[in-house]
Design a protein around this motif. Structure first.
Motif, PDB file in Angstrom:
ATOM      1  N   ALA A  53       0.836  -1.204   0.000  1.00 45.69           N
ATOM      2  CA  ALA A  53       0.000   0.000   0.000  1.00 45.69           C
ATOM      3  C   ALA A  53       0.873   1.257   0.000  1.00 45.69           C
ATOM      4  O   ALA A  53       0.614   2.211  -0.738  1.00 45.69           O
ATOM      5  N   VAL A  54       1.933   1.238   0.788  1.00 44.53           N
ATOM      6  CA  VAL A  54       2.850   2.382   0.848  1.00 44.53           C
ATOM      7  C   VAL A  54       3.558   2.561  -0.488  1.00 44.53           C
ATOM      8  O   VAL A  54       3.684   3.672  -0.999  1.00 44.53           O
ATOM      9  N   ILE A  55       3.997   1.462  -1.086  1.00 42.16           N
ATOM     10  CA  ILE A  55       4.713   1.527  -2.367  1.00 42.16           C
ATOM     11  C   ILE A  55       3.828   2.135  -3.443  1.00 42.16           C
ATOM     12  O   ILE A  55       4.247   3.022  -4.187  1.00 42.16           O
ATOM     13  N   ARG A  56       2.591   1.681  -3.519  1.00 41.54           N
ATOM     14  CA  ARG A  56       1.677   2.222  -4.540  1.00 41.54           C
ATOM     15  C   ARG A  56       1.376   3.702  -4.309  1.00 41.54           C
ATOM     16  O   ARG A  56       1.225   4.464  -5.253  1.00 41.54           O
ATOM     17  N   GLU A  57       1.286   4.099  -3.051  1.00 38.64           N
ATOM     18  CA  GLU A  57       0.951   5.493  -2.725  1.00 38.64           C
ATOM     19  C   GLU A  57       2.142   6.431  -2.897  1.00 38.64           C
ATOM     20  O   GLU A  57       2.003   7.521  -3.439  1.00 38.64           O
ATOM     21  N   GLN A  58       3.323   6.020  -2.463  1.00 41.64           N
ATOM     22  CA  GLN A  58       4.484   6.894  -2.423  1.00 41.64           C
ATOM     23  C   GLN A  58       5.319   6.902  -3.707  1.00 41.64           C
ATOM     24  O   GLN A  58       6.028   7.858  -3.963  1.00 41.64           O
TER      25      GLN A  58
END
Length: 112
Positions: free
Chosen positions: A71-76
């Motif tokens: 989730a962090v990878i997709r967002e950031q």
């Protein structure tokens, strides 16, 4: 009288030396240090180097703690938002957070 301590030039500091050594190792590993004629197409004369892959690394930021890694990878990281590209990167083990390879099967909760 007090002696002045000479400060080491920034390009001679241990961290800069390690950074330079890492860059040289990566260039060698990716075969980017070869001569220009190495990857030249004999028919067209066009230089066609082989594709290269880079390992993507980061450390956990405070605001990421407690959240799933994917989730962090997709967002950031917008460049990793494409499912096909992200899938290939994860499958090849090219994405690491705190030196731990991230995969779809080990969608870790991030922590410091």
């Amino acid at each position: 009288s007090s002696k002045k301590v000479a400060r080491v030039a920034s390009n001679h500091r241990p961290s800069r030396i390690k950074q330079k050594e890492d860059a040289i190792l990566e260039m060698t590993r990716l075969k980017l240090s070869a001569t220009a004629s190495t990857h030249r197409n004999s028919t067209t004369g066009i230089r066609t180097p082989p594709p290269c892959f880079r390992s993507l690394q980061s450390t956990v930021k405070g605001k990421w703690c407690g959240r799933p890694a994917l989730a962090v990878i997709r967002e950031q990281f917008a460049e990793l938002d494409c499912d096909e590209f992200l899938g290939n990167v994860l499958h090849q083990g090219l994405l690491k957070i705190n030196d731990v390879p991230i995969s779809k099967s080990n969608n870790l909760l991030l922590r410091n």
